[in-house]
Design a protein around this motif. Structure first.
Motif, mmCIF file in Angstrom:
data_model
loop_
_atom_site.group_PDB
_atom_site.id
_atom_site.type_symbol
_atom_site.label_atom_id
_atom_site.label_comp_id
_atom_site.label_asym_id
_atom_site.label_seq_id
_atom_site.Cartn_x
_atom_site.Cartn_y
_atom_site.Cartn_z
ATOM 1 N N TRP A 267 5.792 -1.636 -2.634
ATOM 2 C CA TRP A 267 5.574 -2.969 -3.163
ATOM 3 C C TRP A 267 6.833 -3.428 -3.895
ATOM 4 O O TRP A 267 7.513 -2.648 -4.549
ATOM 5 C CB TRP A 267 4.401 -2.970 -4.145
ATOM 6 C CG TRP A 267 3.057 -2.784 -3.504
ATOM 7 C CD1 TRP A 267 2.572 -1.644 -2.958
ATOM 8 C CD2 TRP A 267 2.066 -3.780 -3.348
ATOM 9 N NE1 TRP A 267 1.311 -1.837 -2.455
ATOM 10 C CE2 TRP A 267 0.968 -3.155 -2.688
ATOM 11 C CE3 TRP A 267 1.964 -5.131 -3.692
ATOM 12 C CZ2 TRP A 267 -0.194 -3.842 -2.367
ATOM 13 C CZ3 TRP A 267 0.787 -5.805 -3.390
ATOM 14 C CH2 TRP A 267 -0.274 -5.178 -2.722
ATOM 15 N N GLN B 123 4.950 1.664 -5.636
ATOM 16 C CA GLN B 123 4.229 2.070 -4.429
ATOM 17 C C GLN B 123 2.784 2.352 -4.795
ATOM 18 O O GLN B 123 2.472 2.709 -5.933
ATOM 19 C CB GLN B 123 4.875 3.287 -3.788
ATOM 20 C CG GLN B 123 5.015 4.491 -4.697
ATOM 21 C CD GLN B 123 5.643 5.670 -3.971
ATOM 22 O OE1 GLN B 123 5.142 6.076 -2.934
ATOM 23 N NE2 GLN B 123 6.723 6.199 -4.523
ATOM 24 N N TYR C 233 4.522 -6.157 0.311
ATOM 25 C CA TYR C 233 4.594 -4.719 0.447
ATOM 26 C C TYR C 233 5.024 -4.387 1.873
ATOM 27 O O TYR C 233 4.844 -5.181 2.806
ATOM 28 C CB TYR C 233 3.284 -4.027 0.069
ATOM 29 C CG TYR C 233 2.118 -4.277 0.993
ATOM 30 C CD1 TYR C 233 1.956 -3.514 2.156
ATOM 31 C CD2 TYR C 233 1.166 -5.250 0.688
ATOM 32 C CE1 TYR C 233 0.880 -3.736 2.998
ATOM 33 C CE2 TYR C 233 0.092 -5.470 1.514
ATOM 34 C CZ TYR C 233 -0.049 -4.714 2.677
ATOM 35 O OH TYR C 233 -1.121 -4.935 3.514
#
Length: 990
Positions: free
Chosen positions: A340, A333, A350
């Motif tokens: 992601w 992330q 993402y």
């Protein structure tokens, strides 16, 4: 600007709303349903599900459908509705043949003969007084106990639903005339014209628990009636057909609305979610909804069977945009909390607010496996892959491989240190980036490894390395081997830490290692001490102080506060049975977003865990015996002559012959949430001392049971660890063989007793004869012994008489001789001899005069000696008083003669010397028993006393006394004080 703007030369954004997949399980005709159109669902008091279809009714125990149709007693196979009354009876409505009532044993049909019309039964309910109400195509009918009568309060017309509400009200929905409420004999009518109902065709009514709201479903949509106010609900644009089929409120307080053609609406606060096939529904044609006692949602479909929705805390994303069946291999992330991920096929994207943004134009070759992502900032993204490391910055993509110093192009993990340097774990070693070049990190000492799987920076900014050959730590830009256990610990694919100073290492096929560096404690958990799966691939500690352990087939959530306190594991396991459908978790495949949701990258896509939705199932399984068999073969108990329970078919008051002592119990713990997760414990009282080990086997066998009474007891545990509070119990007995039965043993005892009594009596007769004979013999022998005894006594008396006569002759001879002796001294000697012989003669004279030859009375004996001596010395008792104190003792003849001679000498001595010139005085003889056989004999007088020097020049008499004293084994003492006193201590033989 956003990241995608900076990276626009290689990122093509395509926003798509992702469909959240719920945990659904499906059953169709292939699984045992009698027909695919499920029209109604209820759950009975034993947690079994009843499913009404157009092909009959099925009772579902979580594993098997038990179907009932006309052959079993139903009025019709075309069932329309179900209801369980307050007496736990199941009522089944049909489309053409009235009602069927099931009491747990048999079916009873109620039709036109009982007052029902020849019309379809559409709904069944019961009011608070226990009165049954039925909605039909021709009116509302009420059961009186004997027959059905049409309710005069409701108009005679087709009705689709009847339902009791708050305050004793009865609600009825008609097919085309709107809604009716009957309260206190007053009927109120709600229509689309007068109360703005969506439609006058009412399909379903639902009284919301805990509120005064009555939900009304129509062919044009749902509405809520509160008191006299009707409120319609706005529907999402995706709903094309608003006809309502059912309502239900789930375990989270969310209202679910089933639509006949458009799936399910879920009301979550102010938000209305539309669930369709994209969310996992098998069909949009919903016919019924039901929430069971474990908060599972059951869905009936038109033509698609039965569905179950459970474990709503897990949501799955099995399709990510255009990516079908994605295998997530990278998860991270960014600084904005966006999630992601990368796949094994090189796909990258993402997620934000449920929208997916794909990275379309890839800079790496197709098929590149993405292992890890690190989003340093919106303008700086790093990706580790099977083809090296890519650094994506605005306007370009920097690619690092072995040419830039990486030990290998296969890079599993990347992290940064406090200096901002990038570290990489590769398939052949560890390296860090300085400038544009990677520098390999050497291994200290004689240690080595092949693959570095994982890098982790702890709270003290130290970098730990998980390798195929154990744990290493970076120190002074070198890798030092860390040995925390004596046994090998390798395959370290993940490392995590908590806020209490504990580090956790996951060893694939080695288990979980917890290490506290400050205290030096190291604790290894394997399958031997509570870890259910040793194939650990990833570890992660969330913000709620849980340690998540991703394995090759499930996920564990470990309670860290409990571990800190006890050093033991307490965890909840998530698998397919309780909602985790992602299968295997990927390496480094767990993270937590700022909203508190935990995400898992799996071989089937992404899985989201919502901790706020998680519930522990506290409903313990409902237990039932399904079968009892002998010798592990199907047993027809009726044919074998046993009485059976009509409801279960199991034998009642089972008494097995002793040869049929091999018995098997089949059982089931009903848990709709996770049937396969039910575990059991059992024991047979009278045979087992304790409960069995926990098992998932649903049968127990006992062989070669001894005769006796037994009780089979059973407990069950659901998948969340809750056991049944009261065990199921089944009592039976094994009858002993004839020769071991009480009446047979009683007869044997009676026979044995009779035989014993007969033998005893015969023996008694024989003993009586023998006793008589012996008595005769004894009497004869007794008479002979008495005769011999008398002869012996006569002989002894004659002997003593002759001895006495002989001693008397001696005395006479001594007297004759004394007449011719002129010398006084000689006469005195002759007189002393005569007195001594006289004392012996007196004893023998007493013996032949008495019958008892063993007992000698010393007092009489001593008195006769004294009387003889008094006469011999011419002393009378008037002058010298004689005192005798002699106890009654038994003494033998020899000792009596000895004592007599001693007394004779001492008394003679006193009479001769103690009383001169006819002086008066006292003379005494005393015998005392000291202890046991020890005695004291005192001979005393109060005369003038003995002359000085008596002890030095003893007379013959005193010498004789001393000699006789030695014969008795005693001693003699002499006192000369106010007379003389001789004290003799001696022992008499016992």
């Amino acid at each position: 600007m956003r990241l995608i703007c900076f990276l626009c030369f290689w990122v093509v954004t395509g926003n798509a709303v992702l469909a959240q997949q719920y945990n659904f399980r499906n059953w169709t005709i292939a699984d045992g349903l009698p027909q695919s159109n499920v029209v109604d669902i209820i759950q009975d008091q034993r947690m079994q599900l009843w499913v009404a279809t157009l092909g009959g009714v099925s009772r579902f125990d979580g594993n098997t459908f038990h179907t009932y149709n006309k052959q079993q007693g139903l009025a019709s196979n075309t069932t329309t509705c179900l209801f369980q009354d307050s007496r736990n009876r199941i009522w089944i409505g049909s489309a053409d043949k009235g009602l069927t009532r099931f009491n747990g044993v048999s079916f009873t049909v109620l039709n036109t003969n009982h007052g029902l019309p020849a019309a379809a039964i559409t709904s069944i309910t019961e009011d608070k007084l226990g009165k049954l109400w039925v909605a039909t195509d021709s009116g509302i009918y009420v059961w009186s106990g004997k027959k059905f009568n049409r309710s005069p309060h409701f108009p005679a017309q087709p009705y689709q639903v009847i339902l009791p509400g708050a305050g004793g009200a009865m609600w009825a929905g008609s097919k085309n005339k709107g809604l009716y409420r009957l309260q206190q004999d007053k009927l109120q009518h709600f229509t689309s014209e007068s109360y703005s109902l969506p439609s006058n065709n009412v399909t379903v009514i639902y009284a919301e628990p805990g509120t005064d709201n009555v939900w009304v479903g129509t062919t044009e949509g749902p509405a809520v009636v509160t008191d006299d106010k009707v409120t319609t609900l706005p529907l999402p644009p995706s709903v094309t057909d608003a006809a309502v089929s059912d309502f239900v409120k789930d375990g989270y307080g969310k209202m679910l609305i089933g639509l006949q053609q458009s799936g399910i609406l879920k009301i979550d606060g102010d938000e209305i979610k539309h669930l369709t096939k994209a969310n996992g529904l098998t069909s949009l044609h919903i016919t019924s909804l039901y929430v069971d006692k474990e908060n599972n949602i059951w869905i009936g479909n038109e033509g698609y069977g039965l569905q179950q929705c459970k474990a709503q805390w897990f949501l799955h994303f099995f399709e990510l945009g255009d990516i079908k069946d994605p295998k997530i291999t990278a998860l991270a992330q960014d600084t904005k909390g966006r999630l992601w991920f990368g796949t094994d096929n090189g796909d990258a994207a993402y997620m934000q607010n449920g929208n997916l943004t794909m990275l379309e134009a890839k800079v790496w070759p197709p098929g590149t496996n993405l292992y890890g992502m690190w989003v340093k900032s919106e303008k700086d993204v790093w990706v580790s892959t099977s083809q090296g490391i890519w650094n994506l910055v605005p306007g370009k993509a920097n690619h690092y491989t072995t040419a830039q110093g990486l030990p290998s192009d296969e890079v599993y993990t990347i992290i940064t240190d406090t200096q901002g340097r990038l570290w990489a774990a590769t398939s052949t070693g560890v390296a860090y980036l300085q400038g544009n070049t990677f520098h390999a990190v050497p291994v200290a000492g004689n240690y080595s490894f092949t693959k570095a799987y994982h890098l982790f920076r702890d709270g003290q900014n130290r970098i730990w390395v998980g390798t195929d050959n154990g744990i290493y730590r970076v120190k002074n830009n070198r890798l030092e081997k860390v040995k925390l256990l004596k046994q090998p610990f390798a395959g370290v694919m993940s490392v995590a830490a908590d806020n209490n100073g504990w580090l956790y290492f996951g060893g694939y096929n080695y288990g979980l290692l917890a290490y506290h560096e400050k205290t030096g404690k190291a604790k290894l958990f394997t399958s031997a001490n509570g870890l259910p799966n040793e194939g650990i691939k990833t570890l992660y500690t969330d913000r709620s102080n849980n340690l998540w352990v991703g394995t090759n087939n499930n996920v564990l959530k470990i309670d860290l506060p409990y571990f800190h306190q006890t050093q033991k594991l307490r965890f909840r396991s998530y698998g397919g049975e309780n909602g985790f459908s992602g299968f295997e978790v990927s390496n480094n495949g767990i993270t937590q977003t700022p909203d508190g949701k935990v995400w898992f990258g799996t071989t089937r896509g992404l899985t989201q865990y919502n901790p706020e939705m998680d519930r522990i199932n506290t409903a313990s399984p409902e237990l039932m015996l399904t079968d009892i068999s002998l010798f592990m073969r199907p047993t027809n108990w009726k044919k074998q002559g046993f009485k059976t329970d009509p409801a279960t078919g199991l034998p009642v008051n089972l008494r097995l012959p002793f040869r049929k002592n091999h018995i098997t119990f089949d059982f089931q713990g009903i848990s709709m949430a996770a049937p396969a997760g039910v575990k059991y414990k059992y024991k047979l009282t009278g045979h087992d001392q304790q409960w069995s080990e926990t098992t998932d086997q649903s049968f127990a066998t006992y062989a070669n049971l001894e005769p006796g009474t037994y009780t089979f007891k059973l407990k069950a545990q659901n998948s969340d660890g809750y056991w049944t509070q009261k065990p199921l119990a089944y009592k039976f007995s094994v009858i002993p063989p004839v020769w071991r039965r009480e009446w047979f043993i009683g007869i044997l005892l009676l026979l044995a007793t009779g035989i014993v009594i007969s033998v005893v009596r015969l023996r008694e007769k024989s003993l009586v004869k023998m006793n008589a004979l012996l008595e005769m013999r004894v009497n004869h022998r007794t008479r002979m012994l008495e005769r011999k005894h008398r002869e012996k006594e006569l002989l002894l008396q004659e002997v003593h008489h002759r001895v006495k006569n002989n001693l008397q002759i001696v005395i006479s001879l001594l007297n004759l001789q004394a007449r011719h002796i002129q010398d006084p001294a000689t006469k005195e000697v002759m007189q002393a001899i005569r007195s001594r012989v006289r004392s012996m003669a007196l004893l023998h004279e007493r013996l032949y005069r008495h019958n008892n030859l063993e007992h000698i009375n010393l007092e009489e004996y001593f008195r006769e000696i004294c009387e003889s001596l008094y006469a011999a010395y011419g002393v009378s008792e008037e002058n010298v008083t004689l005192y005798l104190k002699i106890p009654d003792v038994t003494i033998d003849l020899d000792s009596a003669i000895t004592l007599g001679l001693i007394v004779n000498e001492l008394i003679s001595n006193s009479l001769k010397y103690a009383f001169q010139d006819a002086a008066t005085g006292k003379l005494g003889i005393e015998l005392h028993q000291l202890e046991n056989d020890h005695y004291q004999l005192m001979v005393w007088d109060n005369g003038i006393g003995a002359a000085e020097g008596l002890n030095q020049q003893k007379s013959f008499g005193l010498q004789l006394v001393a000699s006789l004293t030695k014969k008795l084994g005693g001693e003699i003492k002499y006192e000369n004080n106010n007379g003389t006193k001789f004290i003799l201590y001696f022992v008499l033989p016992s």
